[in-house]
Design a protein around this motif. Sequence first.
Motif, PDB file in Angstrom:
ATOM      1  N   SER A 113       0.073  31.729   8.889  1.00 20.05           N
ATOM      2  CA  SER A 113       1.323  31.324   9.509  1.00 20.05           C
ATOM      3  C   SER A 113       1.206  29.909  10.060  1.00 20.05           C
ATOM      4  O   SER A 113       0.739  29.014   9.373  1.00 20.05           O
ATOM      5  CB  SER A 113       1.729  32.324  10.586  1.00 20.05           C
ATOM      6  OG  SER A 113       3.029  32.063  11.068  1.00 20.05           O
ATOM      7  N   HIS A 114       1.585  29.705  11.353  1.00 26.15           N
ATOM      8  CA  HIS A 114       1.654  28.354  11.900  1.00 26.15           C
ATOM      9  C   HIS A 114       0.523  28.072  12.882  1.00 26.15           C
ATOM     10  O   HIS A 114       0.656  27.229  13.786  1.00 26.15           O
ATOM     11  CB  HIS A 114       3.004  28.130  12.581  1.00 26.15           C
ATOM     12  CG  HIS A 114       3.518  26.745  12.413  1.00 26.15           C
ATOM     13  ND1 HIS A 114       4.643  26.441  11.681  1.00 26.15           N
ATOM     14  CD2 HIS A 114       3.040  25.560  12.853  1.00 26.15           C
ATOM     15  CE1 HIS A 114       4.840  25.144  11.693  1.00 26.15           C
ATOM     16  NE2 HIS A 114       3.885  24.581  12.402  1.00 26.15           N
ATOM     17  N   ALA A 115      -0.603  28.743  12.707  1.00 26.89           N
ATOM     18  CA  ALA A 115      -1.745  28.520  13.599  1.00 26.89           C
ATOM     19  C   ALA A 115      -2.263  27.094  13.462  1.00 26.89           C
ATOM     20  O   ALA A 115      -2.199  26.489  12.395  1.00 26.89           O
ATOM     21  CB  ALA A 115      -2.869  29.505  13.257  1.00 26.89           C
ATOM     22  N   ILE A 116      -2.773  26.553  14.572  1.00 26.37           N
ATOM     23  CA  ILE A 116      -3.412  25.235  14.557  1.00 26.37           C
ATOM     24  C   ILE A 116      -4.744  25.316  15.296  1.00 26.37           C
ATOM     25  O   ILE A 116      -4.983  26.224  16.079  1.00 26.37           O
ATOM     26  CB  ILE A 116      -2.533  24.143  15.195  1.00 26.37           C
ATOM     27  CG1 ILE A 116      -2.217  24.487  16.665  1.00 26.37           C
ATOM     28  CG2 ILE A 116      -1.269  23.923  14.400  1.00 26.37           C
ATOM     29  CD1 ILE A 116      -1.556  23.357  17.424  1.00 26.37           C
ATOM     30  N   PRO A 161      -3.243  25.437   7.276  1.00 22.35           N
ATOM     31  CA  PRO A 161      -2.268  24.594   6.574  1.00 22.35           C
ATOM     32  C   PRO A 161      -1.515  23.640   7.510  1.00 22.35           C
ATOM     33  O   PRO A 161      -1.309  22.475   7.152  1.00 22.35           O
ATOM     34  CB  PRO A 161      -1.332  25.618   5.930  1.00 22.35           C
ATOM     35  CG  PRO A 161      -2.210  26.814   5.685  1.00 22.35           C
ATOM     36  CD  PRO A 161      -3.108  26.864   6.884  1.00 22.35           C
ATOM     37  N   ALA A 162      -1.112  24.125   8.675  1.00 24.30           N
ATOM     38  CA  ALA A 162      -0.435  23.237   9.628  1.00 24.30           C
ATOM     39  C   ALA A 162      -1.378  22.119  10.072  1.00 24.30           C
ATOM     40  O   ALA A 162      -0.961  20.969  10.246  1.00 24.30           O
ATOM     41  CB  ALA A 162       0.066  24.033  10.827  1.00 24.30           C
ATOM     42  N   ASP A 163      -2.650  22.430  10.264  1.00 26.04           N
ATOM     43  CA  ASP A 163      -3.649  21.409  10.584  1.00 26.04           C
ATOM     44  C   ASP A 163      -3.695  20.323   9.514  1.00 26.04           C
ATOM     45  O   ASP A 163      -3.893  19.140   9.812  1.00 26.04           O
ATOM     46  CB  ASP A 163      -5.046  22.028  10.686  1.00 26.04           C
ATOM     47  CG  ASP A 163      -5.288  22.788  11.979  1.00 26.04           C
ATOM     48  OD1 ASP A 163      -4.683  22.434  13.007  1.00 26.04           O
ATOM     49  OD2 ASP A 163      -6.103  23.734  11.954  1.00 26.04           O
ATOM     50  N   CYS A 164      -3.571  20.719   8.255  1.00 26.70           N
ATOM     51  CA  CYS A 164      -3.656  19.769   7.146  1.00 26.70           C
ATOM     52  C   CYS A 164      -2.568  18.713   7.252  1.00 26.70           C
ATOM     53  O   CYS A 164      -2.813  17.519   7.028  1.00 26.70           O
ATOM     54  CB  CYS A 164      -3.542  20.506   5.814  1.00 26.70           C
ATOM     55  SG  CYS A 164      -4.920  21.621   5.486  1.00 26.70           S
ATOM     56  N   THR A 190       1.809  28.605   3.549  1.00 24.72           N
ATOM     57  CA  THR A 190       2.514  27.671   2.681  1.00 24.72           C
ATOM     58  C   THR A 190       3.809  27.197   3.325  1.00 24.72           C
ATOM     59  O   THR A 190       4.090  25.999   3.397  1.00 24.72           O
ATOM     60  CB  THR A 190       2.828  28.333   1.325  1.00 24.72           C
ATOM     61  OG1 THR A 190       1.617  28.774   0.721  1.00 24.72           O
ATOM     62  CG2 THR A 190       3.539  27.373   0.391  1.00 24.72           C
ATOM     63  N   VAL A 191       4.607  28.142   3.778  1.00 26.59           N
ATOM     64  CA  VAL A 191       5.882  27.804   4.418  1.00 26.59           C
ATOM     65  C   VAL A 191       5.644  27.068   5.734  1.00 26.59           C
ATOM     66  O   VAL A 191       6.338  26.093   6.054  1.00 26.59           O
ATOM     67  CB  VAL A 191       6.728  29.069   4.637  1.00 26.59           C
ATOM     68  CG1 VAL A 191       7.979  28.755   5.447  1.00 26.59           C
ATOM     69  CG2 VAL A 191       7.108  29.693   3.295  1.00 26.59           C
ATOM     70  N   GLU A 229       5.740  22.381   9.361  1.00 28.39           N
ATOM     71  CA  GLU A 229       4.990  21.414  10.170  1.00 28.39           C
ATOM     72  C   GLU A 229       5.337  19.987   9.749  1.00 28.39           C
ATOM     73  O   GLU A 229       5.519  19.108  10.594  1.00 28.39           O
ATOM     74  CB  GLU A 229       3.488  21.662  10.045  1.00 28.39           C
ATOM     75  CG  GLU A 229       2.639  20.787  10.932  1.00 28.39           C
ATOM     76  CD  GLU A 229       2.800  21.101  12.414  1.00 28.39           C
ATOM     77  OE1 GLU A 229       2.525  20.199  13.235  1.00 28.39           O
ATOM     78  OE2 GLU A 229       3.187  22.235  12.756  1.00 28.39           O
ATOM     79  N   ALA A 230       5.441  19.759   8.452  1.00 27.58           N
ATOM     80  CA  ALA A 230       5.840  18.434   7.973  1.00 27.58           C
ATOM     81  C   ALA A 230       7.211  18.065   8.507  1.00 27.58           C
ATOM     82  O   ALA A 230       7.450  16.933   8.936  1.00 27.58           O
ATOM     83  CB  ALA A 230       5.826  18.412   6.444  1.00 27.58           C
TER      84      ALA A 230
END
Length: 249
Positions: free
Chosen positions: A43-46, A74-77, A111-112, A117-118
Amino acid sequence: MEILVTNDDGILAEGIKVIAKKLVEMGHKITIAAPNVENSGKSHAITFKTPLVVQNLKLEGLEEVEAIRVFGTPADCVRAAVHLCKKRFDFCFSGINSGYNAATNVLYSGTVSAAIEANLFNIRSLAVSSSYVNGQVNYESAAQIAMDLFEKIKDIKINQVYNLNVPYLPYDGIKGIKVAKVGRDVMSIYDITSEGNEYNLQLKGFPKQFNGDRDSDIYYLNQGYATVSPLIYDSTNKKSIESLKEIID
């Protein structure tokens, strides 16, 4: 365009290479920032309690493309790319994910979440996912559908998140792209095994009987269409604000 490409399946996943090569062929300048390992369902973990480690990387077949491997989510990326790469990204592609991110899966999907995040950094974004059938994903078909959609939306200046799902079909077998709402169906089928007092629950997929919303992503995907859903990350229930104020104030 200056495009950021990310995913949740990992920087060596086939899906991200397929979409990256397609964008390069179209003449776009791309930067790849993806997790070192698969991060599905994060999910949206950082990462914030420990340093976020990032490494430069050369990818086979994409040696001329700037790529960074992120030891995080992914959000970290996306955060790493925004802060380390000295570029102003015009757009972000997240994917191609192995498996649908439709219905309530958008809540769990890395992915979402990378696409969202972008968008938080004012980058328009498109999450791309393709059906996983018997261990196979038709990445080429999904990539071409993504390019078709991108050509239609790339000049829209609204800072928007788009969620694209593509069925497991050849490109010419897909009926088209339907704009659809996010379904309410929950991926909740588990294979359950036990040994002693220990249980193992393996998540398998959606129930065979869906909620039946005929304008939802799941419905159209089952009819052989690709679907695109515009997403928002404002979780405020605006309809309830005034009624709640009357109770609280």
